[in-house]
Enzyme design. Structure first.
Site, PDB file in Angstrom:
ATOM      1  N   ASP A  82     -39.045  23.961  44.601  1.00 27.85           N
ATOM      2  CA  ASP A  82     -38.332  23.959  45.876  1.00 27.85           C
ATOM      3  C   ASP A  82     -38.766  22.759  46.717  1.00 27.85           C
ATOM      4  OD1 ASP A  82     -36.552  25.037  47.716  1.00 27.85           O
ATOM      5  OD2 ASP A  82     -38.027  26.415  48.583  1.00 27.85           O
ATOM      6  N   HIS A 207     -30.135  28.097  51.820  1.00 25.93           N
ATOM      7  CA  HIS A 207     -31.524  28.023  52.273  1.00 25.93           C
ATOM      8  C   HIS A 207     -31.673  28.845  53.553  1.00 25.93           C
ATOM      9  CE1 HIS A 207     -32.690  24.003  50.123  1.00 25.93           C
ATOM     10  NE2 HIS A 207     -32.110  24.866  49.317  1.00 25.93           N
ATOM     11  N   GLY A 208     -32.902  29.281  53.821  1.00 24.67           N
ATOM     12  CA  GLY A 208     -33.151  30.017  55.055  1.00 24.67           C
ATOM     13  C   GLY A 208     -32.512  31.393  55.058  1.00 24.67           C
TER      14      GLY A 208
END
Length: 289
Positions: A82, A207-208
């Site tokens: 990542d 993402h997130g």
């Protein structure tokens, strides 16, 4: 089974519009727990490692741990690096056997990002690995990477051109999410996923993800987010499970019992996200592809 290529896991997810949990592990305990959750739900899984974790454990040792756990599991498991802005470490992980990498050039201008990402794509191909691309900085710091300030949001056409120029396998568009916990409700832009998929029909990456509702997950996945990243939720489960066990057992010094409590908390959070993403029961389809 052996470590699985990212494409073998994400191709059917993108086509059928379900999401695969990409969970950042921090040690062997969390690794075993997330694979146990995927096994129980018969789901494919993407084990993610931050650069911080790779450095802390060592690339060869970490790859060996993941490979051994994956080979013992009856579900497909991919290993993904990542957010890595350091090309040297990208190379180190590819050489060690990672299934895929995210070269994070979002702090570079788009053209330089594209140039370097294209080089990483060619490098990864020599190892049979895939590359995730990104041009927009996700707000929030995760494992020492990122910024508390959101980056520039580029027109969809810029992202489309980046994908074409680089040949990335999957791409993470900015949709209003952030790393870490949300101080306020996020203002999502899910339409950006649909617009980009219409131009470049490749798997998109969310993402997130920690803190979004099941409805928000479902909407973004239905638009093409086949890979859904989860990191903060695991860390919270890890620490809070440990705290709860210690507080409930004052004066006791039994590490195996502590580890069991942490494992249970991580299994629960992993199962919750796998079920929310719609990938439970999908392992057999990946294995047969």
């Amino acid at each position: 089974m052996p470590l699985t290529p990212l494409s073998s896991i994400l191709d059917p997810a993108f086509e059928e519009r379900y999401g695969v949990a990409a969970i950042n592990i921090v040690d062997d305990l969390s690794l075993e727990a997330v694979i146990a959750a995927a096994t129980e739900l018969e789901a494919p899984l993407i084990v993610q490692t931050s650069l911080k974790t790779v450095k802390a454990i060592g690339a060869e040792v970490l790859h060996g741990l993941v490979r051994a756990r994956a080979e013992a599991a009856p579900v497909p498991v991919a290993l993904h690096l990542d957010h890595c802005p350091d090309r040297t470490w990208v190379t180190t992980c590819l050489e060690a056997g990672w299934s895929s990498v995210l070269f994070d050039g979002s702090e570079l201008d788009v053209e330089e990002n594209a140039r370097q990402t294209a080089e990483v794509v060619r490098e990864a191909a020599a190892y049979g690995a895939q590359v995730e691309g990104e041009i927009e900085t996700v707000r929030g710091v995760e494992d020492g990477v990122g910024s508390d300030e959101g980056g520039e949001i580029h027109p969809i056409e810029v992202s489309s051109r980046f994908i074409e120029q680089t040949g990335v396998y999957c791409f993470a568009p900015a949709v209003g999410t952030a790393h870490g916990l949300y101080a306020d409700a996020p203002k999502l832009m899910p339409e950006r996923v649909s617009e980009l998929v219409a131009l470049k029909p490749i798997p998109m990456v969310l993402h997130g993800g920690t803190g979004l509702s099941d409805e928000q997950f479902a909407d973004l996945i239905s638009r093409g987010c086949a890979k859904v990243n989860i990191s903060t939720a695991l860390k919270i489960a890890y620490i809070e499970s440990a705290k709860a066990h210690i507080e409930a057992n004052p004066g006791k010094h039994d590490p195996p019992s502590l580890f069991a409590a942490i494992r249970a908390g991580i299994v629960d959070v992993a199962k919750r996200h796998i079920q929310a993403f719609g990938s439970a029961g999908k392992a057999a389809g990946v294995a047969a592809a």
